[in-house]
Design a protein around this motif. Structure first.
Motif, PDB file in Angstrom:
ATOM      1  N   ARG A  56       0.835  -1.209   0.000  1.00 18.17           N
ATOM      2  CA  ARG A  56       0.000   0.000   0.000  1.00 18.17           C
ATOM      3  C   ARG A  56       0.871   1.260   0.000  1.00 18.17           C
ATOM      4  N   GLN A  57       1.968   1.237   0.763  1.00 16.97           N
ATOM      5  CA  GLN A  57       2.879   2.392   0.777  1.00 16.97           C
ATOM      6  C   GLN A  57       3.535   2.570  -0.589  1.00 16.97           C
ATOM      7  N   THR A  58       3.939   1.469  -1.210  1.00 17.29           N
ATOM      8  CA  THR A  58       4.525   1.522  -2.554  1.00 17.29           C
ATOM      9  C   THR A  58       3.521   2.111  -3.538  1.00 17.29           C
ATOM     10  N   ALA A  59       2.300   1.587  -3.518  1.00 20.79           N
ATOM     11  CA  ALA A  59       1.257   2.076  -4.428  1.00 20.79           C
ATOM     12  C   ALA A  59       0.978   3.557  -4.209  1.00 20.79           C
ATOM     13  N   ALA A  60       0.991   4.004  -2.959  1.00 22.00           N
ATOM     14  CA  ALA A  60       0.725   5.422  -2.665  1.00 22.00           C
ATOM     15  C   ALA A  60       1.802   6.321  -3.260  1.00 22.00           C
ATOM     16  N   ILE A  61       3.056   5.907  -3.169  1.00 27.29           N
ATOM     17  CA  ILE A  61       4.148   6.708  -3.750  1.00 27.29           C
ATOM     18  C   ILE A  61       3.987   6.778  -5.266  1.00 27.29           C
TER      19      ILE A  61
END
Length: 149
Positions: A56-61
């Motif tokens: 989720r953090q990767t996708a947000a970036i």
């Protein structure tokens, strides 16, 4: 259909698997790959993300750099069957689509789509590949590009 498959950025090991967070190095690696994708002709229409925190953090970036929506999918966690993802891709109309997930799923899904079997190829953290699929199915994709941190 154009499909990008990306492994999450480097994550720490200090907690349960589902709760692992990106490291600073991981955030930078993801941002580097997102910038490469932004400079390519294949900007995703949407991102499918695993529900695990590091994905989720990767996708947000990536979504922030590319200005595209994130759709969380429960069937793209590390040990899920790539066949479930393939079934969902058959119903998908978004292209290009970016999937942010984990090893071994990213490797087995990529191999299934390109070579028609599930013996997964390795992915570095933050690595993404672009597949070109005239028809969605096993062995129907060609590897068109790679994006490396």
């Amino acid at each position: 259909m154009h499909l990008m498959i990306m492994r999450h950025g480097e994550a720490g090991w200090h907690t349960l698997d589902q709760q692992r967070e990106l490291t600073e190095v991981g955030r930078h690696g993801v941002a580097d790959v997102a910038a490469q994708i932004a400079g390519s002709p294949w900007r995703p229409a949407a991102i499918w993300s695993s529900p695990y925190i590091r994905a989720r953090q990767t996708a947000a970036i990536v979504a922030e750099v590319l200005n595209c929506p994130i759709i969380e999918k429960p069937f793209i966690t590390p040990d899920d069957d790539p066949g479930k993802c393939l079934d969902a891709l058959l119903d998908n109309e978004l292209s290009p689509l970016l999937i942010v997930s984990h090893m071994p799923l990213v490797g087995s899904l990529s191999t299934l789509l390109v070579d028609g079997h599930r013996q997964g190829i390795p992915f570095m953290t933050s690595q993404a590949v672009l597949l070109d699929m005239p028809v969605v199915g096993p062995g129907c994709a060609d590897l068109k590009a790679q994006f490396l941190p």
